[in-house]
Design a protein around this motif. Structure first.
Motif, PDB file in Angstrom:
ATOM      1  N   GLY A 229      -0.125  -0.774  -5.421  1.00  0.00           N
ATOM      2  CA  GLY A 229      -0.814  -0.793  -4.138  1.00  0.00           C
ATOM      3  C   GLY A 229      -0.855   0.592  -3.545  1.00  0.00           C
ATOM      4  O   GLY A 229       0.116   1.361  -3.660  1.00  0.00           O
ATOM      5  N   VAL A 230      -1.986   0.965  -2.927  1.00  0.00           N
ATOM      6  CA  VAL A 230      -2.126   2.276  -2.306  1.00  0.00           C
ATOM      7  C   VAL A 230      -2.691   2.110  -0.896  1.00  0.00           C
ATOM      8  O   VAL A 230      -3.467   1.191  -0.619  1.00  0.00           O
ATOM      9  CB  VAL A 230      -3.043   3.217  -3.123  1.00  0.00           C
ATOM     10  CG1 VAL A 230      -2.441   3.530  -4.480  1.00  0.00           C
ATOM     11  CG2 VAL A 230      -4.425   2.610  -3.292  1.00  0.00           C
ATOM     12  N   TRP A 289      -7.482   1.398   1.403  1.00  0.00           N
ATOM     13  CA  TRP A 289      -6.422   0.670   0.716  1.00  0.00           C
ATOM     14  C   TRP A 289      -6.974  -0.011  -0.526  1.00  0.00           C
ATOM     15  O   TRP A 289      -8.164  -0.303  -0.609  1.00  0.00           O
ATOM     16  CB  TRP A 289      -5.742  -0.344   1.640  1.00  0.00           C
ATOM     17  CG  TRP A 289      -6.635  -1.462   2.127  1.00  0.00           C
ATOM     18  CD1 TRP A 289      -7.436  -1.466   3.209  1.00  0.00           C
ATOM     19  CD2 TRP A 289      -6.804  -2.747   1.498  1.00  0.00           C
ATOM     20  NE1 TRP A 289      -8.103  -2.660   3.329  1.00  0.00           N
ATOM     21  CE2 TRP A 289      -7.726  -3.472   2.301  1.00  0.00           C
ATOM     22  CE3 TRP A 289      -6.264  -3.352   0.369  1.00  0.00           C
ATOM     23  CZ2 TRP A 289      -8.122  -4.765   1.973  1.00  0.00           C
ATOM     24  CZ3 TRP A 289      -6.658  -4.645   0.050  1.00  0.00           C
ATOM     25  CH2 TRP A 289      -7.564  -5.348   0.844  1.00  0.00           C
ATOM     26  N   GLY A 290      -6.090  -0.214  -1.483  1.00  0.00           N
ATOM     27  CA  GLY A 290      -6.524  -0.856  -2.711  1.00  0.00           C
ATOM     28  C   GLY A 290      -5.339  -1.342  -3.522  1.00  0.00           C
ATOM     29  O   GLY A 290      -4.181  -1.017  -3.235  1.00  0.00           O
ATOM     30  N   THR A 291      -5.633  -2.112  -4.548  1.00  0.00           N
ATOM     31  CA  THR A 291      -4.601  -2.634  -5.432  1.00  0.00           C
ATOM     32  C   THR A 291      -5.106  -2.625  -6.869  1.00  0.00           C
ATOM     33  O   THR A 291      -6.326  -2.707  -7.113  1.00  0.00           O
ATOM     34  CB  THR A 291      -4.185  -4.065  -5.016  1.00  0.00           C
ATOM     35  OG1 THR A 291      -3.108  -4.501  -5.840  1.00  0.00           O
ATOM     36  CG2 THR A 291      -5.351  -5.043  -5.165  1.00  0.00           C
ATOM     37  N   ARG A 292      -4.174  -2.509  -7.794  1.00  0.00           N
ATOM     38  CA  ARG A 292      -4.521  -2.440  -9.213  1.00  0.00           C
ATOM     39  C   ARG A 292      -3.472  -3.200 -10.007  1.00  0.00           C
ATOM     40  O   ARG A 292      -2.268  -3.025  -9.795  1.00  0.00           O
ATOM     41  CB  ARG A 292      -4.586  -0.981  -9.662  1.00  0.00           C
ATOM     42  CG  ARG A 292      -4.948  -0.746 -11.125  1.00  0.00           C
ATOM     43  CD  ARG A 292      -5.140   0.749 -11.341  1.00  0.00           C
ATOM     44  NE  ARG A 292      -5.484   1.112 -12.694  1.00  0.00           N
ATOM     45  CZ  ARG A 292      -4.626   1.611 -13.591  1.00  0.00           C
ATOM     46  NH1 ARG A 292      -3.344   1.766 -13.255  1.00  0.00           N
ATOM     47  NH2 ARG A 292      -5.023   1.925 -14.793  1.00  0.00           N
ATOM     48  N   SER A 305      -8.949  -3.589 -10.656  1.00  0.00           N
ATOM     49  CA  SER A 305      -8.615  -2.964  -9.376  1.00  0.00           C
ATOM     50  C   SER A 305      -9.627  -3.344  -8.301  1.00  0.00           C
ATOM     51  O   SER A 305     -10.766  -3.741  -8.595  1.00  0.00           O
ATOM     52  CB  SER A 305      -8.565  -1.441  -9.517  1.00  0.00           C
ATOM     53  OG  SER A 305      -9.816  -0.919  -9.932  1.00  0.00           O
ATOM     54  N   TYR A 306      -9.173  -3.206  -7.058  1.00  0.00           N
ATOM     55  CA  TYR A 306     -10.029  -3.379  -5.885  1.00  0.00           C
ATOM     56  C   TYR A 306      -9.702  -2.256  -4.918  1.00  0.00           C
ATOM     57  O   TYR A 306      -8.531  -1.933  -4.676  1.00  0.00           O
ATOM     58  CB  TYR A 306      -9.796  -4.727  -5.217  1.00  0.00           C
ATOM     59  CG  TYR A 306     -10.415  -4.810  -3.833  1.00  0.00           C
ATOM     60  CD1 TYR A 306     -11.781  -5.018  -3.675  1.00  0.00           C
ATOM     61  CD2 TYR A 306      -9.638  -4.642  -2.691  1.00  0.00           C
ATOM     62  CE1 TYR A 306     -12.354  -5.068  -2.408  1.00  0.00           C
ATOM     63  CE2 TYR A 306     -10.204  -4.696  -1.425  1.00  0.00           C
ATOM     64  CZ  TYR A 306     -11.560  -4.908  -1.288  1.00  0.00           C
ATOM     65  OH  TYR A 306     -12.125  -4.941  -0.039  1.00  0.00           O
ATOM     66  N   LEU A 307     -10.752  -1.641  -4.354  1.00  0.00           N
ATOM     67  CA  LEU A 307     -10.565  -0.538  -3.415  1.00  0.00           C
ATOM     68  C   LEU A 307     -11.538  -0.687  -2.257  1.00  0.00           C
ATOM     69  O   LEU A 307     -12.744  -0.872  -2.462  1.00  0.00           O
ATOM     70  CB  LEU A 307     -10.807   0.808  -4.116  1.00  0.00           C
ATOM     71  CG  LEU A 307     -10.644   2.062  -3.252  1.00  0.00           C
ATOM     72  CD1 LEU A 307      -9.197   2.223  -2.791  1.00  0.00           C
ATOM     73  CD2 LEU A 307     -11.096   3.302  -4.024  1.00  0.00           C
TER      74      LEU A 307
END
Length: 515
Positions: A229-230, A289-292, A305-307
């Motif tokens: 997560g970012v 924000w995003g997650t992979r 991934s989603y951003l």
């Protein structure tokens, strides 16, 4: 003293008057291998700043920190590294008297990595223990174009600066950093977290163009997959020039209009154009924000991934010259010709930044001596420039498939095929057809035990017949030194992105010293 000399002198003073360090220093490793564990950091030999004394060995576990061994504690826990770089370029031909024939760029980067407690034990190498380090790098960057109508930029800034903590199955990194998503090289549709430095267009390699930004990154490593997560709290756009350089968006439009035969009011108006950038406000809700999620299955590395993020490239919401219909790209000639039938307003060029949702997929595997990789990204909104010099937003799907092979006698071949689809395509969009096909990659061979390397980077637009070719040789015969001599060649029709810079072919030399 010239301002561009102050920063380098400060960094050199820090470098040469530092506290004594061990003879071998470790740098922060690059790529995901280092990100996963500090124990996997690659060590490389660097310039010795001071000879270690006989008593400078590591303290014994449990040894108290006293005035006598305090200096050893710090020297053993602190690693310093970096580079000094000088790049010069000369155009192969002179097209206009006011264009830039020469370029000079001088960079110094000093990086320090502090690992608390490293002098006490090797606990970072044991998975059951936590690992912690702090990394910071300071960069001096001077960029000059000339000799006519000289422009220059100078920055002395924190480049990267973050805290890294890891304890199985968690990893946390907080601070200013670069994060790589995606599997393909150079053209990577999934890699959208960091802005880029585009003041030299797309000539430097992608990793050299990436600009660190403030970010929180957390990774979780359960047994069968990885979750990442970012969160990026502050928006930072890609860095580019709008006017007055050979690589600017509108190139030398202002000078062209001054020397054109346009009516004087129109010429004065265009030469006084300005840009008003409206960046997103710094609020927590405006963060990216995003997650992979990634997983290895039977030799296949897979990721999804989603951003949700702001575009890093500007969206022109309003252009002050109305009624424009530019043909042939953004060349000054095309714009001044179209301006003859336009009307003027009391406005600036208004630039905003749009937010988009991006879904990404990645894969990588090997078969015999060949590597296969690919990635695809779908964005619900991508800013595209139209012939009225305002932007429109369209959904875009972009995928890249690649194969590489390291053969006998140190030959390396990398070929990638790309396809970009612009949905709901509008014929007024510049530079982009509904379907764009391309091939890019690299061919290289090493000689003299890696001390000499011949490289060819290439990109060819199948749809629009544009190209970029970068043949160069790299010399590493002198310890800690690397010299590069090469050519940047661009071409294609004037209504293509490489084609509008086809007069900017250049020969360049780059010297880099690592310490």
């Amino acid at each position: 003293m010239p301002k561009f000399l102050r920063g380098p002198l400060i960094l050199l003073a820090v470098l040469f008057f530092q506290h004594p360090c061990p003879a071998s220093l470790l740098s922060a490793a690059e790529g995901d291998a280092l990100l996963a564990s500090t124990a996997q950091a690659d060590a490389r030999e660097v310039l010795i700043f001071s000879e270690p004394s006989e008593s400078s060995g590591p303290s014994e576990p449990g040894e108290p920190i006293t005035a006598e061994n305090d200096s050893r504690v710090w020297s053993e826990a602190l690693d310093l590294s970096g580079f000094m770089e000088l790049k010069t370029a000369l155009d192969t031909q002179r097209s206009d008297t006011f264009e830039h024939d020469r370029m000079l760029r001088h960079r110094i980067r000093l990086e320090g990595r502090w690992t608390p407690g490293r002098h006490l034990s090797e606990r970072a190498a044991r998975p059951s223990e936590s690992s912690l380090f702090f990394l910071a790098s300071l960069q001096s960057d001077y960029l000059w174009f000339g000799p006519d109508n000289t422009t220059e930029d100078y920055d002395l800034d924190l480049f990267e600066g973050f805290m890294h903590w890891a304890k199985a199955p968690w990893e946390v990194r907080l601070g200013r950093q670069r994060v790589r998503w995606g599997k393909t090289d150079e053209i990577s549709p999934v890699d959208n977290l960091n802005p880029q430095d585009l003041r030299e267009f797309l000539l430097p390699p992608r990793e050299d163009r990436k600009i660190p930004n403030w970010m929180a990154r957390v990774r979780f490593f359960p047994d069968r997959f990885t979750v990442e997560g970012v969160y990026v709290p502050f928006f930072e756009p890609s860095r580019l020039d709008y006017f007055d350089t050979d690589w600017a968006m509108f190139r030398h439009l202002k000078e062209d209009t001054r020397r054109s035969n346009l009516p004087e009011p129109m010429s004065e108006y265009l030469s006084a154009l300005s840009v008003n950038e409206n960046t997103p406000s710094r609020r927590a809700a405006n963060g990216d924000w995003g997650t992979r999620v990634s997983k290895s299955i039977s030799g296949w590395d897979l990721a999804a991934s989603y951003l949700y993020a702001w575009e890093k490239f500007p969206h022109i919401s309003s252009f002050p010259v109305k009624g424009l219909h530019v043909e042939g790209g953004l060349s000054p000639e095309s714009i001044t010709t179209a301006a003859r039938n336009a009307w003027l307003t009391r406005e600036s060029i208004e630039v905003v930044f749009k937010r988009s949702h991006t879904l990404g997929l990645e894969f990588e595997t090997t078969l015999d001596q060949y590597g296969f990789r690919g990635e695809a990204a779908y964005s619900d909104r991508r800013s595209l420039l139209t012939d009225s010099l305002v932007s429109t937003s369209k959904p875009v799907l972009h995928y890249v498939l690649g194969v590489d092979h390291l053969g006998e006698q140190d030959w390396y071949v990398n070929v990638q095929f790309g396809h970009q689809i612009v949905f709901d395509h509008d014929p007024t969009i510049l530079f982009q057809e509904r379907n764009e096909y391309s091939i890019n990659g690299e061919l290289n061979k090493e000689f003299q035990r890696g001390n000499l390397k011949a490289v060819l980077r290439y990109h060819y637009g199948i749809t629009d017949q544009s190209f970029f070719v970068n043949p160069h040789v790299i010399l590493r015969f002198i310890k800690n030194w690397e010299f590069t001599l090469g050519l940047d060649l661009l071409g294609g029709p004037g209504d293509t992105i490489p084609g509008q810079y086809r007069d900017n072919d250049q020969v360049y030399m780059l010297a880099r010293f690592f310490f």
